[in-house]
Design an enzyme around this catalytic site. Structure first.
Site, mmCIF file in Angstrom:
data_model
loop_
_atom_site.group_PDB
_atom_site.id
_atom_site.type_symbol
_atom_site.label_atom_id
_atom_site.label_comp_id
_atom_site.label_asym_id
_atom_site.label_seq_id
_atom_site.Cartn_x
_atom_site.Cartn_y
_atom_site.Cartn_z
ATOM 1 N N VAL A 10 0.868 -1.175 0.000
ATOM 2 C CA VAL A 10 0.000 0.000 0.000
ATOM 3 C C VAL A 10 0.905 1.225 0.000
ATOM 4 O O VAL A 10 1.950 1.240 0.643
ATOM 5 C CB VAL A 10 -0.983 -0.035 1.206
ATOM 6 C CG1 VAL A 10 -0.299 0.294 2.506
ATOM 7 C CG2 VAL A 10 -2.163 0.890 0.975
ATOM 8 N N SER A 11 0.548 2.238 -0.809
ATOM 9 C CA SER A 11 1.355 3.456 -0.834
ATOM 10 C C SER A 11 0.765 4.453 0.140
ATOM 11 O O SER A 11 -0.340 4.272 0.644
ATOM 12 C CB SER A 11 1.384 4.047 -2.241
ATOM 13 O OG SER A 11 0.118 4.541 -2.578
ATOM 14 N N THR A 12 1.503 5.506 0.416
ATOM 15 C CA THR A 12 1.062 6.456 1.438
ATOM 16 C C THR A 12 -0.296 7.058 1.107
ATOM 17 O O THR A 12 -1.186 7.094 1.947
ATOM 18 C CB THR A 12 2.104 7.580 1.615
ATOM 19 O OG1 THR A 12 3.395 6.980 1.562
ATOM 20 C CG2 THR A 12 1.920 8.264 2.937
ATOM 21 N N GLU A 14 -2.539 5.895 -0.822
ATOM 22 C CA GLU A 14 -3.603 4.889 -0.895
ATOM 23 C C GLU A 14 -4.090 4.492 0.492
ATOM 24 O O GLU A 14 -5.224 4.042 0.654
ATOM 25 C CB GLU A 14 -3.099 3.625 -1.590
ATOM 26 C CG GLU A 14 -2.950 3.771 -3.083
ATOM 27 C CD GLU A 14 -2.160 2.609 -3.670
ATOM 28 O OE1 GLU A 14 -2.202 2.463 -4.888
ATOM 29 O OE2 GLU A 14 -1.514 1.864 -2.906
#
Ligand SMILES: [Zn+2]
Length: 453
Positions: A10-12, A14
């Site tokens: 998971v990206s920041t 997201e």
């Protein structure tokens, strides 16, 4: 018992969004492993985007260990990689270690079965084709204008003015668009209410305009090329945040395929052998099983008596006839094509390149000598002409004819593609043809020529 690695990411940005949490991914993967009685292990990258492969420590660690796993599992492809081409690079590493991969929430990413591998390769080949087309387009069509950020079409876009061939924000229109987006979010994506609002605030615009404005990526500074999956950056200024735009996309009604819109498998590939123009599909709704036929539009004009564009190829061809013909004759058509498939390359030989560089240096030196009054104008002119002529001669390129590399198609044709083809969904059948065939030329219900990718 299969031993699998479960990958989550998971990206920041997201992290804030619903459905992207690490826990949700873990839960889904764990459930899947338990159902299938797999032994499993988690690899988690948190706060890292898909584009930075090297920064994703867990991914690297997992790939280093891939020789101990039978399979890599993830929820969706975008958790593993940015696109299918990146996934293909990862897959190469996995293949060397006899490891496969599978997205549990997407049907068509699965290299653990022969059918799945076939479809995965189709996707890779389509994506490669798309990239090839992109670079062609940018090289030949848009290169110069795009570099200068110049507008290539004369049409105005709502929210912008065209000033000196560049898009400039029109402040009041841009504000209107932003308010429309905010309104849409306020009414929770209610299209009826939004349309009422729209006709009050956007004079003379209709429903089509509304749905176009609500999805236009230009408003976040990404200009989409007409009917292509290509977005230009630095071409049009953004008028809203990506966040606002994305919220609207999440609320927008999803496209539904209307009953009359029958899915075709050859659309875009069928060409008229007589006039070389693209043939269009016609759907016959009279029968229960909707029949798709292709016809040459120019022959239609001919029948109507428009003389300027006429074509005598006035017979239509049924899609299922094309499909049957190709399945029976694919090898034959491919071999026929292969014999003539050559490409011409223009090259300057490397030894010539060296000589050209030396001569160019001499020309520069000559200029210095003349400017320093060390040689007279006559000598300068004479030598200058001599050197530049020599350069021109060396720049003459050789044209080399090579056989086209068609091994990717051979690979597909050497698999038992007919068996797999018959099991494919209509969408994947379409992908199959798109990935190998360039054009199918038809004349009066007969396939005259097939060209390959
Ligand atoms: Zn025609």
């Amino acid at each position: 018992m299969k031993y699998v690695a479960c990958y989550c990411r998971v990206s920041t940005d997201e992290q804030a969004k619903f459905g992207f949490s690490i826990q949700a991914q873990k839960d889904a993967l764990e459930k899947y492993c338990k159902e299938n009685k797999y032994k499993y292990e988690f690899y988690v990258d948190e706060g890292i985007s898909a584009s930075s492969m090297k920064k994703r420590k867990a991914l690297q660690e997992m790939l280093n260990k891939s020789n101990v796993f039978d399979m890599i599992l993830f929820t969706k492809l975008d958790r593993l990689s940015r696109n299918v081409l990146d996934a293909n690079n990862i897959n190469k590493i996995l293949q060397e270690n006899n490891c496969t991969m599978k997205a549990i929430d997407e049907d068509d990413i699965d290299t653990s079965t022969a059918d799945g591998t076939f479809i995965f390769n189709l996707k890779v080949s389509l994506a490669q084709r798309e990239i090839g087309k992109t670079s062609e387009r940018i090289n030949f069509v848009f290169k110069n204008k795009r570099e200068k950020g110049e507008v290539t079409s004369g049409t105005k876009k709502y929210g912008y003015d065209i000033v000196d061939k560049h898009f400039k924000i029109n402040p009041s229109e841009a504000e209107n668009i932003v308010n429309l987006y905010k309104y849409f979010i306020n009414v929770n994506g209610d299209m009826k209410k939004t349309y009422k609002y729209f006709i009050q605030h956007f004079e003379g615009k209709g429903y089509d305009a509304l749905s176009n404005y609500l999805k236009d990526t230009s408003y976040i500074g990404k200009y989409k090329l007409y009917r292509k999956n290509v977005y230009l950056d630095n071409y049009i200024p953004a008028i809203m945040s990506t966040d606002l735009w994305q919220k609207v996309q999440d609320l927008r009604p999803k496209k539904t395929i209307s009953k009359n819109n029958v899915e075709d498998i050859f659309s875009g590939l069928i060409y008229c052998y007589n006039c070389k123009s693209r043939m269009y599909k016609k759907v016959d709704n009279r029968t229960k099983n909707k029949v798709i036929r292709y016809c040459c539009n120019n022959s239609y004009l001919y029948e109507k008596g428009k003389e300027e564009k006429k074509c005598i190829n006035n017979a239509t061809i049924r899609e299922e006839d094309i499909e049957q013909y190709l399945l029976e004759n694919l090898f034959k058509e491919f071999n026929k094509y292969k014999l003539n498939a050559k490409i011409e390359k223009e090259i300057v030989t490397s030894s010539n390149l060296q000589k050209i560089k030396q001569l160019e240096k001499k020309v520069l030196k000559l200029k210095d000598l003349y400017l320093d009054d060390l040689i007279d104008k006559e000598t300068y002119k004479k030598d200058y002409t001599k050197y530049t002529k020599e350069i021109e001669n060396l720049k003459q390129t050789k044209i080399i004819t090579e056989n086209r590399d068609l091994s990717h198609i051979e690979k597909l044709l050497n698999s038992n593609y007919i068996d797999i083809y018959n099991k494919l969904t209509t969408t994947n059948k379409k992908k199959f043809w798109l990935s190998i065939i360039d054009k199918i030329y038809v004349y009066r219900r007969q396939i005259k020529e097939v060209t390959f990718k």
